[in-house]
Design an enzyme around this catalytic site. Structure first.
Site, PDB file in Angstrom:
ATOM      1  N   ARG A  67      83.855 -23.478  -8.408  1.00 15.93           N
ATOM      2  CA  ARG A  67      84.676 -22.483  -7.733  1.00 15.93           C
ATOM      3  C   ARG A  67      83.870 -21.552  -6.848  1.00 15.93           C
ATOM      4  O   ARG A  67      82.718 -21.225  -7.145  1.00 15.93           O
ATOM      5  CB  ARG A  67      85.444 -21.656  -8.781  1.00 15.93           C
ATOM      6  CG  ARG A  67      86.485 -22.478  -9.522  1.00 15.93           C
ATOM      7  CD  ARG A  67      86.794 -21.903 -10.886  1.00 15.93           C
ATOM      8  NE  ARG A  67      87.808 -22.708 -11.571  1.00 15.93           N
ATOM      9  CZ  ARG A  67      87.531 -23.761 -12.342  1.00 15.93           C
ATOM     10  NH1 ARG A  67      86.273 -24.150 -12.505  1.00 15.93           N
ATOM     11  NH2 ARG A  67      88.500 -24.423 -12.941  1.00 15.93           N
ATOM     12  N   HIS A  92      86.241 -27.194  -6.110  1.00 16.92           N
ATOM     13  CA  HIS A  92      85.767 -28.560  -5.844  1.00 16.92           C
ATOM     14  C   HIS A  92      85.922 -28.981  -4.377  1.00 16.92           C
ATOM     15  O   HIS A  92      86.322 -30.091  -4.069  1.00 16.92           O
ATOM     16  CB  HIS A  92      86.485 -29.546  -6.755  1.00 16.92           C
ATOM     17  CG  HIS A  92      86.107 -29.421  -8.199  1.00 16.92           C
ATOM     18  ND1 HIS A  92      84.896 -28.935  -8.616  1.00 16.92           N
ATOM     19  CD2 HIS A  92      86.808 -29.728  -9.336  1.00 16.92           C
ATOM     20  CE1 HIS A  92      84.841 -28.949  -9.937  1.00 16.92           C
ATOM     21  NE2 HIS A  92      85.985 -29.416 -10.403  1.00 16.92           N
ATOM     22  N   HIS A 163      82.297 -36.117 -11.136  1.00 15.93           N
ATOM     23  CA  HIS A 163      83.258 -35.544 -12.089  1.00 15.93           C
ATOM     24  C   HIS A 163      83.778 -36.609 -13.063  1.00 15.93           C
ATOM     25  O   HIS A 163      84.974 -36.636 -13.387  1.00 15.93           O
ATOM     26  CB  HIS A 163      84.415 -34.888 -11.344  1.00 15.93           C
ATOM     27  CG  HIS A 163      85.046 -33.744 -12.076  1.00 15.93           C
ATOM     28  ND1 HIS A 163      85.649 -33.893 -13.301  1.00 15.93           N
ATOM     29  CD2 HIS A 163      85.162 -32.437 -11.766  1.00 15.93           C
ATOM     30  CE1 HIS A 163      86.129 -32.734 -13.700  1.00 15.93           C
ATOM     31  NE2 HIS A 163      85.834 -31.818 -12.784  1.00 15.93           N
ATOM     32  N   ASP A 234      84.795 -24.774 -20.779  1.00 11.95           N
ATOM     33  CA  ASP A 234      84.842 -24.958 -19.330  1.00 11.95           C
ATOM     34  C   ASP A 234      83.844 -23.974 -18.738  1.00 11.95           C
ATOM     35  O   ASP A 234      84.201 -23.057 -17.998  1.00 11.95           O
ATOM     36  CB  ASP A 234      86.242 -24.731 -18.774  1.00 11.95           C
ATOM     37  CG  ASP A 234      86.404 -25.275 -17.347  1.00 11.95           C
ATOM     38  OD1 ASP A 234      85.425 -25.854 -16.819  1.00 11.95           O
ATOM     39  OD2 ASP A 234      87.489 -25.121 -16.775  1.00 11.95           O
ATOM     40  N   GLU A 295      79.108 -31.966 -15.735  1.00 11.78           N
ATOM     41  CA  GLU A 295      78.869 -31.973 -14.294  1.00 11.78           C
ATOM     42  C   GLU A 295      77.591 -31.207 -13.956  1.00 11.78           C
ATOM     43  O   GLU A 295      77.542 -29.982 -14.076  1.00 11.78           O
ATOM     44  CB  GLU A 295      80.056 -31.333 -13.568  1.00 11.78           C
ATOM     45  CG  GLU A 295      81.417 -31.878 -13.974  1.00 11.78           C
ATOM     46  CD  GLU A 295      82.516 -30.837 -13.790  1.00 11.78           C
ATOM     47  OE1 GLU A 295      82.648 -30.289 -12.680  1.00 11.78           O
ATOM     48  OE2 GLU A 295      83.230 -30.549 -14.771  1.00 11.78           O
TER      49      GLU A 295
END
Length: 332
Positions: A67, A92, A163, A234, A295
């Site tokens: 982000r 993304h 991803h 996350d 990632e």
């Protein structure tokens, strides 16, 4: 117009991966276990379904992964408005990121394929023409190496990643929460519900975010206030670069171990908290926590935080962006 294609790579041990020039996407990863193969990558039934899912399954992410707050950046006194696609923020790469583009196939062999893409000046609001090369290489040691290169003619932020979502128990397993994960990182980045950093890097000892010892993903998953905000993991972890291995994931049946090595400074750990209703390969849908994405990247919102302890996320016209990530699979 380029045609969407699927390319299969196979090594001498019988491991097979499939990739596509649609989004330079990693579609499949079949691991030989005894006399069988196990599909350990989440994926869709068709390329058409990939175009209509929003989980970024296996895609190459760019021009900037993760982000950027308020979808704005400032470079040398100039203000750039980027294409917001998650509320007011950019996620993304924007509404039409690299995951939604058809790449050119530059080179192809039995164990390697190279894709290239030219992102024009102003693409999703980013300055500079960016030339990108992504190579997938399947070694005979059951490693998948993804190599990223880029050059630009104007200063621009670049943060490329893949991803892929892994489920080492097999993609038909409903959950990865019985997997164990280790991440060699002493610090993580606290984020709000929108995934935007709200604080500087924090010690992993705070709020039960420590993954330096292998931990089952289900362990107190939603008890930590940090994970409550994001519905699970996350979070970006700033990697301890004195360690050769960034992360290690082990299936619940202990038959598959995956080591991750990367030149990138951070690793986003995402437990698929919002995978529900994403189409799978079997005319059905995935559930939340069906796979985990690990990632390798720069820290999220890095353009707004130049003092964070990592290399600059800005690529200059006289530089070459070059990073790679290795996924090594060991079976028993």
């Amino acid at each position: 117009m380029p045609i969407k294609q699927i390319i299969t790579l196979t090594n001498l041990q019988g491991m097979t991966i499939k990739v596509s020039n649609w989004g330079a996407t990693w579609l499949s990863c079949l691991i030989p276990i005894a006399s069988k193969h196990r599909e350990i990558l989440l994926g869709c039934q068709s390329l058409n379904q990939y175009q209509h899912q929003d989980a970024y399954l296996g895609a190459t992410i760019g021009r900037y992964a993760n982000r950027i707050a308020n979808a704005t950046i400032d470079i040398n006194g100039q203000h750039y408005l980027l294409t917001a696609n998650q509320g007011v923020n950019l996620l993304h790469g924007g509404q039409c990121g690299f995951d939604k583009k058809i790449w050119n196939i530059e080179y192809q062999s039995a164990q390697k394929v190279t894709f290239n893409l030219i992102s024009s000046d102003g693409d999703q609001g980013f300055p500079g023409e960016l030339k990108v090369i992504v190579t997938y290489y399947l070694t005979n040691e059951n490693e998948v190496i993804i190599d990223f290169q880029a050059t630009t003619n104007k200063t621009t932020p670049v943060n490329l990643t893949n991803h892929a979502y892994f489920n080492l128990d097999g993609e038909l397993s409903n959950s990865v929460l019985a997997h164990t994960l280790k991440v060699n990182a002493n610090f993580y980045l606290p984020v709000n519900r929108a995934g935007i950093p709200y604080h500087n890097l924090a010690d992993v000892g705070q709020y039960d975010m420590d993954l330096r010892q292998a931990k089952q993903l289900s362990d107190r998953l939603l008890e930590s206030p940090e994970r409550q905000m994001t519905g699970g993991y996350d979070h970006a972890y700033l990697l301890d670069k004195t360690k050769a291995i960034a992360a290690q994931l082990i299936s619940s049946d202990k038959k598959v171990l995956m080591n991750i090595k990367t030149t990138k400074p951070a690793l986003q750990v995402y437990t698929g908290n919002f995978l529900q209703n994403t189409p799978n390969r079997h005319n059905d849908v995935y559930s939340n926590f069906a796979g985990i994405a690990l990632e390798a990247q720069f820290l999220p919102d890095s353009p707004h935080h130049p003092k964070w302890p990592q290399p600059s996320c800005y690529l200059q016209p006289n530089e070459v962006y070059h990073h790679h990530t290795t996924y090594q699979f060991i079976t028993t």
